[in-house]
Design a protein around this motif. Sequence first.
Motif: not given
Length: 89
Positions: A30-39
């Motif tokens: 879904c990509g939610r984690c990808y959007k949340a990670c700033t690193m």
Amino acid sequence: MAFITGVTKDGHEWTPQFIKAIDKDLCIGCGRCYKACTMDVLTYEEVDSEDSAKAYMTIATAGNCIGCQACGRTCPKKCFTFEPVEAKA
Ligand code: SF4
Ligand code: SF4
């Protein structure tokens, strides 16, 4: 064993929980984690199957992780596991 710790703005001690693994069997891409990670820790990995292409999340640069667990909090499938990291003397 002593773990890497930090302090919050008001001085509370805090032990970061760093990314350990992502369960790709649970991941729906879904990509939610990808959007949340700033690193820039996470990346997509695509898998071809006969009927459709499936993408799931994987760890690209674990060493960038600051242990905030934002990725895990956004994940609807509870794919993430975390761990503290031993402090080097
Ligand atoms: S814990 Fe934070 S820095 Fe580490 S992968 Fe998750 S969102 Fe990124
Ligand atoms: S939030 Fe969870 S289900 Fe969605 S891509 Fe990330 S690991 Fe997969």
